[in-house]
Design a protein around this motif. Structure first.
Motif, PDB file in Angstrom:
ATOM      1  N   HIS A 117       0.831  -1.202   0.000  1.00 39.68           N
ATOM      2  CA  HIS A 117       0.000   0.000   0.000  1.00 39.68           C
ATOM      3  C   HIS A 117       0.861   1.245   0.000  1.00 39.68           C
ATOM      4  CE1 HIS A 117      -2.334  -3.222   2.149  1.00 39.68           C
ATOM      5  NE2 HIS A 117      -3.095  -2.960   1.095  1.00 39.68           N
ATOM      6  N   ALA A 118       0.268   2.329  -0.462  1.00 36.85           N
ATOM      7  CA  ALA A 118       1.005   3.589  -0.628  1.00 36.85           C
ATOM      8  C   ALA A 118       0.435   4.667   0.287  1.00 36.85           C
ATOM      9  CB  ALA A 118       0.944   4.038  -2.091  1.00 36.85           C
ATOM     10  N   ALA A 119       1.117   5.800   0.285  1.00 42.00           N
ATOM     11  CA  ALA A 119       0.743   6.882   1.182  1.00 42.00           C
ATOM     12  C   ALA A 119      -0.694   7.332   0.971  1.00 42.00           C
ATOM     13  CB  ALA A 119       1.697   8.065   0.995  1.00 42.00           C
ATOM     14  N   TRP A 120      -1.179   7.330  -0.274  1.00 43.15           N
ATOM     15  CA  TRP A 120      -2.555   7.784  -0.524  1.00 43.15           C
ATOM     16  C   TRP A 120      -3.551   6.945   0.262  1.00 43.15           C
ATOM     17  CZ3 TRP A 120      -7.356   6.451  -2.286  1.00 43.15           C
ATOM     18  CH2 TRP A 120      -8.185   7.505  -2.707  1.00 43.15           C
ATOM     19  N   GLN A 121      -3.335   5.616   0.318  1.00 42.72           N
ATOM     20  CA  GLN A 121      -4.213   4.749   1.093  1.00 42.72           C
ATOM     21  C   GLN A 121      -3.961   4.901   2.601  1.00 42.72           C
ATOM     22  OE1 GLN A 121      -2.340   3.269  -1.610  1.00 42.72           O
ATOM     23  NE2 GLN A 121      -4.111   3.673  -2.909  1.00 42.72           N
ATOM     24  N   ILE A 122      -2.703   4.843   2.971  1.00 41.92           N
ATOM     25  CA  ILE A 122      -2.359   4.784   4.389  1.00 41.92           C
ATOM     26  C   ILE A 122      -2.709   6.070   5.131  1.00 41.92           C
ATOM     27  CG2 ILE A 122      -0.427   4.550   5.995  1.00 41.92           C
ATOM     28  CD1 ILE A 122       0.905   2.780   3.756  1.00 41.92           C
ATOM     29  N   LEU A 123      -2.388   7.206   4.544  1.00 48.34           N
ATOM     30  CA  LEU A 123      -2.630   8.457   5.249  1.00 48.34           C
ATOM     31  C   LEU A 123      -4.107   8.815   5.329  1.00 48.34           C
ATOM     32  CD1 LEU A 123       0.437  10.593   4.160  1.00 48.34           C
ATOM     33  CD2 LEU A 123       0.064   9.307   6.278  1.00 48.34           C
ATOM     34  N   HIS A 124      -4.943   8.251   4.449  1.00 50.35           N
ATOM     35  CA  HIS A 124      -6.384   8.412   4.649  1.00 50.35           C
ATOM     36  C   HIS A 124      -6.818   7.745   5.960  1.00 50.35           C
ATOM     37  CE1 HIS A 124      -7.020   9.889   0.479  1.00 50.35           C
ATOM     38  NE2 HIS A 124      -8.100  10.408   1.023  1.00 50.35           N
ATOM     39  N   GLY A 125      -6.173   6.631   6.310  1.00 52.59           N
ATOM     40  CA  GLY A 125      -6.464   6.015   7.598  1.00 52.59           C
ATOM     41  C   GLY A 125      -6.071   6.901   8.755  1.00 52.59           C
ATOM     42  N   SER A 126      -4.964   7.614   8.592  1.00 50.25           N
ATOM     43  CA  SER A 126      -4.530   8.535   9.636  1.00 50.25           C
ATOM     44  C   SER A 126      -5.466   9.732   9.754  1.00 50.25           C
ATOM     45  CB  SER A 126      -3.102   9.014   9.354  1.00 50.25           C
ATOM     46  OG  SER A 126      -2.202   7.925   9.342  1.00 50.25           O
ATOM     47  N   LEU A 127      -6.145  10.091   8.686  1.00 49.79           N
ATOM     48  CA  LEU A 127      -7.154  11.142   8.765  1.00 49.79           C
ATOM     49  C   LEU A 127      -8.226  10.764   9.775  1.00 49.79           C
ATOM     50  CD1 LEU A 127      -8.572  13.732   7.697  1.00 49.79           C
ATOM     51  CD2 LEU A 127      -9.623  12.285   5.948  1.00 49.79           C
ATOM     52  N   ALA A 128      -8.661   9.495   9.735  1.00 50.01           N
ATOM     53  CA  ALA A 128      -9.719   9.045  10.644  1.00 50.01           C
ATOM     54  C   ALA A 128      -9.205   8.824  12.059  1.00 50.01           C
ATOM     55  CB  ALA A 128     -10.359   7.763  10.106  1.00 50.01           C
ATOM     56  N   TYR A 129      -8.046   8.164  12.195  1.00 46.51           N
ATOM     57  CA  TYR A 129      -7.589   7.711  13.504  1.00 46.51           C
ATOM     58  C   TYR A 129      -6.352   8.436  14.014  1.00 46.51           C
ATOM     59  CZ  TYR A 129     -10.847   3.885  12.641  1.00 46.51           C
ATOM     60  OH  TYR A 129     -11.982   3.140  12.387  1.00 46.51           O
ATOM     61  N   GLN A 130      -5.859   9.367  13.251  1.00 49.65           N
ATOM     62  CA  GLN A 130      -4.716  10.175  13.642  1.00 49.65           C
ATOM     63  C   GLN A 130      -3.493   9.321  13.980  1.00 49.65           C
ATOM     64  OE1 GLN A 130      -6.050  13.059  16.573  1.00 49.65           O
ATOM     65  NE2 GLN A 130      -7.684  13.790  15.260  1.00 49.65           N
ATOM     66  N   LEU A 189      -0.210  17.998   4.299  1.00 54.39           N
ATOM     67  CA  LEU A 189      -0.209  18.900   5.444  1.00 54.39           C
ATOM     68  C   LEU A 189      -1.600  18.989   6.063  1.00 54.39           C
ATOM     69  CD1 LEU A 189       1.234  20.858   7.314  1.00 54.39           C
ATOM     70  CD2 LEU A 189       0.820  22.682   5.650  1.00 54.39           C
ATOM     71  N   ALA A 190      -2.641  18.948   5.245  1.00 50.65           N
ATOM     72  CA  ALA A 190      -4.006  18.982   5.775  1.00 50.65           C
ATOM     73  C   ALA A 190      -4.260  17.786   6.679  1.00 50.65           C
ATOM     74  CB  ALA A 190      -5.016  19.010   4.632  1.00 50.65           C
ATOM     75  N   ILE A 191      -3.779  16.606   6.285  1.00 50.76           N
ATOM     76  CA  ILE A 191      -3.962  15.419   7.123  1.00 50.76           C
ATOM     77  C   ILE A 191      -3.129  15.532   8.399  1.00 50.76           C
ATOM     78  CG2 ILE A 191      -3.531  12.929   7.272  1.00 50.76           C
ATOM     79  CD1 ILE A 191      -4.339  12.735   4.318  1.00 50.76           C
ATOM     80  N   LEU A 192      -1.872  15.926   8.272  1.00 48.85           N
ATOM     81  CA  LEU A 192      -1.036  16.076   9.456  1.00 48.85           C
ATOM     82  C   LEU A 192      -1.620  17.101  10.425  1.00 48.85           C
ATOM     83  CD1 LEU A 192       2.577  16.073   7.922  1.00 48.85           C
ATOM     84  CD2 LEU A 192       1.365  14.164   9.020  1.00 48.85           C
ATOM     85  N   SER A 193      -2.196  18.172   9.896  1.00 48.66           N
ATOM     86  CA  SER A 193      -2.748  19.217  10.755  1.00 48.66           C
ATOM     87  C   SER A 193      -3.920  18.715  11.583  1.00 48.66           C
ATOM     88  CB  SER A 193      -3.183  20.420   9.909  1.00 48.66           C
ATOM     89  OG  SER A 193      -4.383  20.155   9.199  1.00 48.66           O
ATOM     90  N   GLN A 194      -4.603  17.668  11.109  1.00 48.68           N
ATOM     91  CA  GLN A 194      -5.732  17.103  11.852  1.00 48.68           C
ATOM     92  C   GLN A 194      -5.283  16.028  12.843  1.00 48.68           C
ATOM     93  OE1 GLN A 194      -9.458  16.761   9.225  1.00 48.68           O
ATOM     94  NE2 GLN A 194      -7.837  17.182   7.730  1.00 48.68           N
ATOM     95  N   CYS A 195      -3.973  15.824  12.936  1.00 49.67           N
ATOM     96  CA  CYS A 195      -3.407  14.896  13.920  1.00 49.67           C
ATOM     97  C   CYS A 195      -2.873  15.638  15.140  1.00 49.67           C
ATOM     98  CB  CYS A 195      -2.295  14.069  13.281  1.00 49.67           C
ATOM     99  SG  CYS A 195      -2.871  12.961  11.976  1.00 49.67           S
ATOM    100  N   ASN A 196      -3.206  16.913  15.242  1.00 51.76           N
ATOM    101  CA  ASN A 196      -2.835  17.729  16.401  1.00 51.76           C
ATOM    102  C   ASN A 196      -1.322  17.790  16.625  1.00 51.76           C
ATOM    103  OD1 ASN A 196      -5.626  18.239  17.093  1.00 51.76           O
ATOM    104  ND2 ASN A 196      -5.707  16.159  17.919  1.00 51.76           N
ATOM    105  N   LEU A 197      -0.583  17.926  15.530  1.00 49.76           N
ATOM    106  CA  LEU A 197       0.868  18.031  15.647  1.00 49.76           C
ATOM    107  C   LEU A 197       1.276  19.472  15.947  1.00 49.76           C
ATOM    108  CD1 LEU A 197       2.029  15.877  12.596  1.00 49.76           C
ATOM    109  CD2 LEU A 197       1.751  15.149  14.973  1.00 49.76           C
ATOM    110  N   ASP A 198       2.192  19.631  16.859  1.00 49.61           N
ATOM    111  CA  ASP A 198       2.756  20.938  17.145  1.00 49.61           C
ATOM    112  C   ASP A 198       3.551  21.414  15.930  1.00 49.61           C
ATOM    113  OD1 ASP A 198       5.263  22.593  18.265  1.00 49.61           O
ATOM    114  OD2 ASP A 198       3.569  22.815  19.650  1.00 49.61           O
ATOM    115  N   PRO A 199       3.570  22.717  15.645  1.00 44.97           N
ATOM    116  CA  PRO A 199       4.333  23.208  14.491  1.00 44.97           C
ATOM    117  C   PRO A 199       5.824  22.913  14.571  1.00 44.97           C
ATOM    118  CG  PRO A 199       3.526  25.027  15.820  1.00 44.97           C
ATOM    119  CD  PRO A 199       2.814  23.805  16.284  1.00 44.97           C
TER     120      PRO A 199
END
Length: 393
Positions: free
Chosen positions: A70-83, A150-160
């Motif tokens: 699997h590639a980032a397009w699939q995997i990071l969509h999962g991180s959108l939901a579950y951070q 960056l939009a996905i990472l920003s929804q994972c509550n990462l500090d700048p």
């Protein structure tokens, strides 16, 4: 104030191979004898909460992705939901997908390059360079939209100041943000949905700046540009554009921002979409397969999870707290749970799957309160992992 602030004060069922880029669209009909609720069905909200939790736990723990297939397009969509909690298997071990890429781990489609000099220095006084996420439009492996990562990472509550390892150098999320600001003129599609999500997570909603081409930009200007694209335009029936506007407006309101004409226009577009979603809702609770354009009801569960899921995600972000508990929205959430249950074990396209899961996560949090999501190995997997660790030591 962090240093970077100085720079500016989609679902189809598919063969498993689609997860690496090939797509097809076989129909998936509902199982016989399993009717979905009608408009008159009374909903037990406690049972709905437990049902949401069950389908979200199944999706997290039973739908496994790995960096080999699997590639980032699939995997990071999962991180959108579950951070941060979303796992990916790498070299036989399950690790946080987000932490994997931040720590310099390899993942097809996570394609970066060193960016431009930034107009601020780091905490050590050294000149900073941006970090650019490359666009791989239409690939279904890499970043498909400008500023999506960056939009996905920003929804994972990462500090700048969260570090990002890349080719032996250490960047930060702030460096990624700064490069996005510099690169606005490179957004030739004028698609700013993900840009708005990312920038409003870190910058004041009245921020303005000049990009590397010398063009003046501002967050209110991006909002107006998204509104001007027209109703229902953009990816996935316009839901991504609406989600970007909703998140930006929510943050603007939280900052007690002035409702200038751009923000008034955004609110008007959002309210129009909410009205159409409710107007076109089907008796079984699903939301229109034609999104906000006209009524529509598809027997294909694959299409349903994509259309209802994206629209529920938008509604969960946009509706006032009291409206989310109203029967029409609860029926949509209940319907989504039913479709998740009916498609257990079926290979699903990750974009729409995890946007639907994200919609349920948001709905659950706002109606019933937040909960922790934790990936757990099966007992057999845990035993095997323990044996490997013992053997290694």
């Amino acid at each position: 104030m962090s240093s970077f602030r100085y720079f500016g004060v989609c679902l189809v069922v598919v063969l498993t191979v689609v997860l690496t880029g090939t797509s097809c669209r076989p129909s998936l009909a509902p199982p016989a004898g399993q009717d979905l609720p009608t408009a008159t069905t009374e909903i037990d909200m406690d049972k709905l909460r437990d049902r949401i939790d069950a389908v979200l736990d199944y999706t997290l723990s039973q739908r496994r992705l790995n960096t080999k297939d699997h590639a980032a397009w699939q995997i990071l969509h999962g991180s959108l939901a579950y951070q941060i909690a979303f796992p990916v298997e790498h070299d036989g071990k399950y690790v946080s997908a987000v932490e994997h890429v931040l720590n310099g781990g390899k993942m097809e489609g996570w394609t970066m390059e060193r960016g431009s000099p930034l107009p601020f220095v780091g905490a050590d006084g050294e000149k900073r360079y941006g970090l650019r996420a490359l666009l791989e439009q239409g690939s279904k492996t890499g970043q498909g939209h400008n500023d999506q990562w960056l939009a996905i990472l920003s929804q994972c509550n990462l500090d700048p100041e969260t570090p990002i390892q890349f080719e032996g150098d250490v960047y930060t999320v702030a460096d990624l943000i700064g490069q996005v600001q510099l690169d606005l003129s490179r957004n030739f599609d004028h698609e700013y949905s993900w840009t708005l999500i990312a920038l409003t997570a870190y910058l004041p909603t009245d921020t303005s700046w000049v990009d590397s081409a010398g063009k003046q930009w501002s967050i209110p200007g991006l909002v107006q540009a998204e509104v001007d694209h027209g109703f229902g335009s953009g990816a996935c029936g316009g839901t991504h554009r609406l989600i970007g506007l909703s998140m930006a407006l929510n943050r603007h309101t939280a900052q007690d921002g002035e409702m200038t004409p751009e923000w008034v226009a955004a609110d008007g577009r959002i309210q129009e979409a909410i009205g159409k979603a409710r107007q076109y809702q089907n008796p079984n609770g699903s939301l229109s397969s034609n999104y906000f354009q006209r009524p529509g009801n598809s027997p294909d569960l694959a299409e349903d999870i994509g259309t209802t899921g994206h629209t529920l995600e938008f509604l969960s972000l946009s509706l006032p707290q009291d409206e989310l508990s109203q029967p029409w929205v609860a029926r949509a959430a209940q319907h989504m749970c039913k479709v998740f249950e009916q498609t257990e074990g079926a290979p699903l396209e990750c974009g729409a799957l995890y946007h639907a899961a994200h919609g349920l996560v948001l709905y659950r949090e706002r109606v019933f309160g937040p909960r922790e999501y934790k990936f757990e190995l099966t007992q057999a997997e845990q035993d095997a992992s323990d044996e490997e660790e013992v053997a290694a030591n």
